[in-house]
Design an enzyme around this catalytic site. Structure first.
Site, PDB file in Angstrom:
ATOM      1  CB  SER A   8      39.624  35.780  59.985  1.00 41.68           C
ATOM      2  OG  SER A   8      40.698  35.375  59.152  1.00 41.68           O
ATOM      3  CB  THR A   9      40.115  38.742  56.260  1.00 41.66           C
ATOM      4  OG1 THR A   9      40.501  37.390  56.052  1.00 41.66           O
ATOM      5  CG2 THR A   9      40.821  39.645  55.272  1.00 41.66           C
TER       6      THR A   9
ATOM      7  CG  HIS B   3      42.329  33.411  61.631  1.00 40.90           C
ATOM      8  ND1 HIS B   3      41.323  33.227  60.706  1.00 40.90           N
ATOM      9  CD2 HIS B   3      42.014  32.617  62.695  1.00 40.90           C
ATOM     10  CE1 HIS B   3      40.453  32.354  61.182  1.00 40.90           C
ATOM     11  NE2 HIS B   3      40.853  31.979  62.383  1.00 40.90           N
TER      12      HIS B   3
ATOM     13  CG  MET C 207      38.158  35.926  53.534  1.00 41.58           C
ATOM     14  SD  MET C 207      39.421  35.786  52.254  1.00 41.58           S
ATOM     15  CE  MET C 207      39.265  37.378  51.443  1.00 41.58           C
TER      16      MET C 207
ATOM     17  CG  ASP D 178      38.274  29.336  62.972  1.00 38.30           C
ATOM     18  OD1 ASP D 178      37.801  28.413  63.658  1.00 38.30           O
ATOM     19  OD2 ASP D 178      39.237  30.053  63.329  1.00 38.30           O
TER      20      ASP D 178
END
Length: 354
Positions: free
Chosen positions: A172-173, A198, A291, A294
């Site tokens: 993600s991030t 993401h 973050m 997930d």
């Protein structure tokens, strides 16, 4: 509770008005100001306490990428790109993520309603407000300094090894940087790989094309119904979940809509749970920086099914959220730095199945 102060930087007065009005209606967000170009933005940043910036890319006097480079060098702070640049001929939005932007959303208009965009943007502003942006900038600088020459064996099928193993990866991030660093270490003897990051709809195709230009293996945005092939890395399309199912001895990709998981679509858990069910002990999973949580439960399911699971360590994670959650759940067979993950995947690709 202290409100998150946001500066909106966009050359369109209409977009500035829409974002300002909609963000101001969120009780946790305060619009500290707007700017029609980076020079006006610079003055506001110097004279005000700004927590998060939303930034357009195409602007007069100075484009958003140039401004972002200066900002990350002299006064790093969380930046969310609000852009309509999604064509493969203009990968500027992906470049912005590699320069240190925290995240990206579509600009309101066309098929992207104001309501959907604002909901997504508010969520990302809340995440960005506590983001360790200096770690992202450091990782970006390190990646840009690395040699990016691609081997002459790129996409040559005669060099590709077949294997009954399948790798699945979630991020993600900070994931654009992490996935680029990981996948540029893949060689033709690596297993076919499915990856979820993401990222909004339409941007993942540009991201896949960029990776394809850098990697030995072929990288593409996944399509519904295609058979997983050796020598290929498949990126989940933004806005859709990617699943993997079995058909005889083959693995088939399914692209689905459906509700968001942990506020995300695509979600890592959607892929990981189906990999646990349909690939089992032949699956190797890696969960990278990001973050939230997930992918944590899905990685635990893969480990429980006999697969091998790897969590990126805290020191090399830009955000030690998703990997930490997986470790806490007992889902990680191994916790290792980012630059060691490729080697671990290859080691377990070649291991004998018991």
């Amino acid at each position: 509770m202290k409100k998150i102060r946001v500066l909106i930087v966009d050359d369109s007065a209409i977009v500035r008005d829409i974002l300002s009005r909609e963000l101001s209606s969120n009780p946790g967000i305060e619009v500290a100001g707007t700017a029609g170009d980076p020079y006006i933005a610079r003055n506001k940043i110097e004279n005000d306490n700004i927590d998060v910036i939303t930034l357009d890319i195409e602007m007069p006097r100075m484009d958003g990428l140039t401004f972002l480079r200066y900002l990350m060098k002299y006064k790093p702070m969380p930046v969310i790109i609000v852009s309509s640049l999604v064509s493969s001929n203009n990968p500027a939005a992906i470049q912005a993520l590699e320069l240190g932007a925290v995240d990206i959303v579509h600009k309101p208009g066309g098929p992207f309603s104001v309501g959907d965009i604002i909901e997504d943007l508010c969520y990302k502003i809340r995440e960005a407000a506590s983001f360790p942006v200096t770690r992202l900038y450091s990782a970006s600088a390190r990646l840009s300094s690395q040699n990016r020459e691609v081997s002459s064996v790129q996409h040559t099928l005669s060099h590709i090894s077949t294997t009954n193993k399948l790798a699945v990866v979630g991020a993600s991030t900070g994931g654009t940087i992490a996935l680029e660093e990981l996948f540029t270490h893949f060689t033709p003897d690596f297993p076919p790989t499915l990856a979820v990051i993401h990222m909004p709809e339409r941007f993942t195709a540009s991201f896949a094309e960029r990776l394809d230009s850098l990697c030995v293996l072929h990288v593409k945005e996944a399509q519904n119904g295609e058979t997983v092939m050796p020598g290929t890395i498949y990126i989940a399309p933004g806005g859709y979940h990617m699943l993997v199912v079995s058909s005889g001895s083959s693995s088939i990709i399914r692209i689905k809509n459906g509700p968001k998981l942990f506020g995300q679509r695509p979600a890592v858990d959607a892929l990981f749970h189906t990999a646990a069910e349909n690939v089992g002990k032949n699956c190797i999973a890696a969960l990278l920086t990001g973050m939230g949580r997930d992918g944590a439960a899905g990685m635990k399911a893969i480990r429980d099914a006999g697969g091998y699971t790897i969590a990126q360590d805290e020191e090399t994670s830009i955000v030690f959220g998703m990997p930490k959650e997986a470790i806490t759940l007992g889902g990680a067979c191994e916790v290792t730095p980012l630059d060691k993950i490729a080697g671990s995947i290859l080691k377990h690709t070649k291991s004998v199945i018991n």
